[in-house]
Write a protein that holds these residues in place. Sequence first.
Motif, mmCIF file in Angstrom:
data_model
loop_
_atom_site.group_PDB
_atom_site.id
_atom_site.type_symbol
_atom_site.label_atom_id
_atom_site.label_comp_id
_atom_site.label_asym_id
_atom_site.label_seq_id
_atom_site.Cartn_x
_atom_site.Cartn_y
_atom_site.Cartn_z
ATOM 1 N N LEU A 100 0.854 -1.190 0.000
ATOM 2 C CA LEU A 100 0.000 0.000 0.000
ATOM 3 C C LEU A 100 0.891 1.241 0.000
ATOM 4 O O LEU A 100 1.466 1.617 1.022
ATOM 5 C CB LEU A 100 -0.913 -0.002 1.224
ATOM 6 C CG LEU A 100 -1.941 1.124 1.325
ATOM 7 C CD1 LEU A 100 -2.874 1.126 0.115
ATOM 8 C CD2 LEU A 100 -2.733 1.011 2.621
ATOM 9 N N GLY A 101 1.041 1.832 -1.183
ATOM 10 C CA GLY A 101 1.934 2.972 -1.320
ATOM 11 C C GLY A 101 2.166 3.288 -2.778
ATOM 12 O O GLY A 101 1.256 3.156 -3.597
ATOM 13 N N ALA A 102 3.366 3.699 -3.109
ATOM 14 C CA ALA A 102 3.674 4.098 -4.488
ATOM 15 C C ALA A 102 5.088 3.665 -4.849
ATOM 16 O O ALA A 102 5.984 3.619 -3.994
ATOM 17 C CB ALA A 102 3.540 5.609 -4.652
ATOM 18 N N GLU A 103 5.279 3.332 -6.121
ATOM 19 C CA GLU A 103 6.619 3.087 -6.626
ATOM 20 C C GLU A 103 7.288 4.401 -6.973
ATOM 21 O O GLU A 103 6.632 5.403 -7.291
ATOM 22 C CB GLU A 103 6.563 2.203 -7.871
ATOM 23 C CG GLU A 103 6.157 0.773 -7.607
ATOM 24 C CD GLU A 103 6.239 -0.083 -8.850
ATOM 25 O OE1 GLU A 103 6.090 0.471 -9.960
ATOM 26 O OE2 GLU A 103 6.482 -1.297 -8.723
ATOM 27 N N ASP A 113 3.943 8.045 3.826
ATOM 28 C CA ASP A 113 4.981 9.002 3.447
ATOM 29 C C ASP A 113 4.630 9.775 2.180
ATOM 30 O O ASP A 113 5.475 10.487 1.626
ATOM 31 C CB ASP A 113 6.317 8.275 3.227
ATOM 32 C CG ASP A 113 6.863 7.671 4.507
ATOM 33 O OD1 ASP A 113 6.411 8.075 5.596
ATOM 34 O OD2 ASP A 113 7.728 6.788 4.416
ATOM 35 N N LEU A 114 3.385 9.680 1.732
ATOM 36 C CA LEU A 114 2.982 10.339 0.490
ATOM 37 C C LEU A 114 2.383 11.723 0.713
ATOM 38 O O LEU A 114 1.907 12.350 -0.240
ATOM 39 C CB LEU A 114 1.978 9.463 -0.267
ATOM 40 C CG LEU A 114 2.524 8.139 -0.807
ATOM 41 C CD1 LEU A 114 1.414 7.329 -1.462
ATOM 42 C CD2 LEU A 114 3.658 8.388 -1.790
ATOM 43 N N GLY A 115 2.380 12.188 1.946
ATOM 44 C CA GLY A 115 1.895 13.531 2.223
ATOM 45 C C GLY A 115 0.393 13.654 2.378
ATOM 46 O O GLY A 115 -0.143 14.764 2.370
ATOM 47 N N MET A 116 -0.291 12.522 2.519
ATOM 48 C CA MET A 116 -1.742 12.577 2.713
ATOM 49 C C MET A 116 -2.076 12.989 4.143
ATOM 50 O O MET A 116 -1.331 12.689 5.073
ATOM 51 C CB MET A 116 -2.363 11.210 2.426
ATOM 52 C CG MET A 116 -2.217 10.751 0.998
ATOM 53 S SD MET A 116 -3.028 9.146 0.748
ATOM 54 C CE MET A 116 -2.561 8.817 -0.957
ATOM 55 N N PRO A 117 -3.215 13.670 4.346
ATOM 56 C CA PRO A 117 -3.651 13.998 5.713
ATOM 57 C C PRO A 117 -3.821 12.727 6.534
ATOM 58 O O PRO A 117 -4.354 11.726 6.038
ATOM 59 C CB PRO A 117 -4.997 14.699 5.498
ATOM 60 C CG PRO A 117 -4.948 15.204 4.099
ATOM 61 C CD PRO A 117 -4.129 14.198 3.326
ATOM 62 N N PRO A 118 -3.360 12.733 7.778
ATOM 63 C CA PRO A 118 -3.436 11.521 8.603
ATOM 64 C C PRO A 118 -4.841 10.940 8.704
ATOM 65 O O PRO A 118 -5.005 9.714 8.776
ATOM 66 C CB PRO A 118 -2.936 11.994 9.968
ATOM 67 C CG PRO A 118 -2.068 13.173 9.660
ATOM 68 C CD PRO A 118 -2.692 13.834 8.470
#
Length: 228
Positions: A100-103, A113-118
């Motif tokens: 669950l994240g990004a390459e 760690d993608l900067g989304m609001p908690p």
Amino acid sequence: MTGLLVVTAVPAEAEAIRAGLAASTAPAPPDGTVPPDVTVLPVGVGPAVAGAATARLLALAEAAGRPYRAVVSAGIAGGFAGRVAVGGTVLADRSVAADLGAESPAGFIPVEDLGMPPELLGGGRTVLADPALLARLRAALPGATVGTVLTVSTVTGTAASTAALAERHPDAVAEAMEGYGVGVAAAQAGVPFAELRTVSNPIGPRDRSAWRMREAFAALTAAAAALH
């Protein structure tokens, strides 16, 4: 309050658990039924369907005034070589949504760690096992390996991806496809959660000759006694 809800991905896993529960009941029921305080159901493969189905089961039980006291995600899994043996039993101290994240060119970026609001991340990628439930399972299964169990939507199948996953999660012992989804459903319902797996194959290049499904199912049946 009703008893324990045990969810698996597929019917074969549920049957293995039911067999172990029936055998652990004294006196054993002549029809091989599980103890009345345990419900065992297959809910589907993957975190989305398993999470949605578990959430529905928990909501229906609560609406009926008979909420479950705990939820266990159980079944077979792949194990990290050198961390758990094929045929071994694993208890998760946490279930982690490993993909669950990004390459990125620099490697995998976890969703937190993608900067989304908690508030959009809920509990993030990790669901902790309930301490009391985990302690009970550990006492009943002293030979089990305890550690992180990864939840993936795509089963790891190359040496490179295995090495990368093991490096990102040095405390991980196994990977499966449902634990995190089931854990989120349990957390949303305020119900204690745990994950129990038995290892059918080493994580890595897909080599069916190295799979030990019979041993894993036998271990799952043996471990089922810990659920009652």
